[in-house]
Motif scaffolding. Structure first.
Motif, PDB file in Angstrom:
ATOM      1  N   GLY A 135      23.831  34.444   2.694  1.00  0.00           N
ATOM      2  CA  GLY A 135      24.286  35.124   1.424  1.00  0.00           C
ATOM      3  C   GLY A 135      25.235  36.180   1.576  1.00  0.00           C
ATOM      4  O   GLY A 135      25.650  36.700   0.624  1.00  0.00           O
ATOM      5  N   GLN A 136      26.230  36.122   2.768  1.00  0.00           N
ATOM      6  CA  GLN A 136      27.055  37.037   2.827  1.00  0.00           C
ATOM      7  C   GLN A 136      28.445  36.243   2.996  1.00  0.00           C
ATOM      8  O   GLN A 136      29.560  36.856   3.378  1.00  0.00           O
ATOM      9  CB  GLN A 136      26.812  37.837   4.217  1.00  0.00           C
ATOM     10  CG  GLN A 136      25.516  38.796   4.232  1.00  0.00           C
ATOM     11  CD  GLN A 136      25.479  39.186   5.599  1.00  0.00           C
ATOM     12  OE1 GLN A 136      26.322  39.358   6.640  1.00  0.00           O
ATOM     13  NE2 GLN A 136      24.021  39.794   5.699  1.00  0.00           N
ATOM     14  N   GLY A 137      28.510  34.923   2.799  1.00  0.00           N
ATOM     15  CA  GLY A 137      29.638  34.120   2.569  1.00  0.00           C
ATOM     16  C   GLY A 137      30.038  33.411   4.084  1.00  0.00           C
ATOM     17  O   GLY A 137      30.981  32.735   4.282  1.00  0.00           O
ATOM     18  N   LEU A 138      29.182  33.807   4.958  1.00  0.00           N
ATOM     19  CA  LEU A 138      29.587  33.132   6.329  1.00  0.00           C
ATOM     20  C   LEU A 138      29.573  31.688   6.081  1.00  0.00           C
ATOM     21  O   LEU A 138      30.538  30.831   6.681  1.00  0.00           O
ATOM     22  CB  LEU A 138      28.418  33.861   7.477  1.00  0.00           C
ATOM     23  CG  LEU A 138      28.655  33.141   8.643  1.00  0.00           C
ATOM     24  CD1 LEU A 138      30.202  33.423   9.202  1.00  0.00           C
ATOM     25  CD2 LEU A 138      27.695  33.883   9.864  1.00  0.00           C
ATOM     26  N   GLY A 139      28.629  30.913   5.627  1.00  0.00           N
ATOM     27  CA  GLY A 139      28.553  29.463   5.636  1.00  0.00           C
ATOM     28  C   GLY A 139      29.712  28.983   4.881  1.00  0.00           C
ATOM     29  O   GLY A 139      30.235  28.140   5.335  1.00  0.00           O
ATOM     30  N   SER A 140      30.230  29.655   3.752  1.00  0.00           N
ATOM     31  CA  SER A 140      31.451  29.193   3.133  1.00  0.00           C
ATOM     32  C   SER A 140      32.641  29.345   3.907  1.00  0.00           C
ATOM     33  O   SER A 140      33.362  28.383   4.100  1.00  0.00           O
ATOM     34  CB  SER A 140      31.573  30.253   1.787  1.00  0.00           C
ATOM     35  OG  SER A 140      30.620  29.720   1.028  1.00  0.00           O
ATOM     36  N   ASP A 141      32.687  30.707   4.676  1.00  0.00           N
ATOM     37  CA  ASP A 141      33.804  30.595   5.694  1.00  0.00           C
ATOM     38  C   ASP A 141      33.795  29.636   6.729  1.00  0.00           C
ATOM     39  O   ASP A 141      34.811  29.058   7.007  1.00  0.00           O
ATOM     40  CB  ASP A 141      33.827  32.068   6.216  1.00  0.00           C
ATOM     41  CG  ASP A 141      33.945  33.213   5.202  1.00  0.00           C
ATOM     42  OD1 ASP A 141      34.584  32.999   4.376  1.00  0.00           O
ATOM     43  OD2 ASP A 141      33.637  34.367   5.776  1.00  0.00           O
ATOM     44  N   LEU A 142      32.661  29.189   6.905  1.00  0.00           N
ATOM     45  CA  LEU A 142      32.518  28.146   8.176  1.00  0.00           C
ATOM     46  C   LEU A 142      32.990  26.812   7.492  1.00  0.00           C
ATOM     47  O   LEU A 142      33.855  26.055   8.195  1.00  0.00           O
ATOM     48  CB  LEU A 142      31.165  27.902   8.630  1.00  0.00           C
ATOM     49  CG  LEU A 142      30.695  29.097   9.724  1.00  0.00           C
ATOM     50  CD1 LEU A 142      29.123  29.275   9.789  1.00  0.00           C
ATOM     51  CD2 LEU A 142      31.445  29.028  11.073  1.00  0.00           C
TER      52      LEU A 142
END
Length: 164
Positions: free
Chosen positions: A78-85
């Motif tokens: 929920g902190q955008g890490l998956g999107s960044d990856l």
């Protein structure tokens, strides 16, 4: 920071993938597979801390890549890490000259944010299914293939040559 995985991180990557594979979200990977495909993997770490996220971009076929093994620790979701990856993989895919990237997912809405669209399973090359026999969901897979057509990189016009 997201960067390519290093050889000394393989045991930690394997442990995380094994842990998350119990939920059926990713496939477990053997040490042999991780070492031989290490260049597929990228990790997110803060300093010398533990790996907080993993993703792999696997070249499957001519012009076709797969985003796989996407894992983010629960406390960092929920902190955008998956999107960044995912963005990291898409940038790498463009660098490699891939024309299409797909993922097999139970969260097609997540990938839709990047322009991925549902794609018929039968249109994927058979080589894609080689790993499926190792999945806890086999043969009753509930994952949805999603595909993204990549824009060709902008080509720069060569500078005109000047006469001597």
């Amino acid at each position: 920071m997201i960067r390519k995985a290093r050889i000394d991180e393989v045991p930690e990557i394997r442990r995380l993938l094994a842990e998350f594979s119990r939920e059926g979200d990713v496939l477990p990977r053997t040490l042999a597979s991780l070492y031989s495909h290490l260049r597929d993997y990228s990790v997110f770490r803060e300093g010398d801390g533990p790996i907080l996220g993993i993703v792999a971009l696997h070249v499957s076929w001519d012009g076709l890549g797969e985003i796989r093994s996407l894992v983010v620790l629960p406390e960092r979701r929920g902190q955008g890490l998956g999107s960044d990856l995912v963005r990291h993989c898409l940038a790498e895919a463009r660098e490699l000259g891939l024309r299409r990237v797909f993922a097999l997912t139970t969260s097609p809405e997540f990938f839709a944010r990047f322009g991925f669209r549902p794609f018929p399973k039968e249109n994927l090359p058979p080589i894609v299914w080689a790993d499926c026999v190792d999945c806890v969901k086999f043969p009753d897979c509930d994952e949805i293939p999603v595909m993204l057509e990549l824009e060709p990189p902008e080509s720069k016009e060569p500078e005109p040559r000047r006469a001597p």
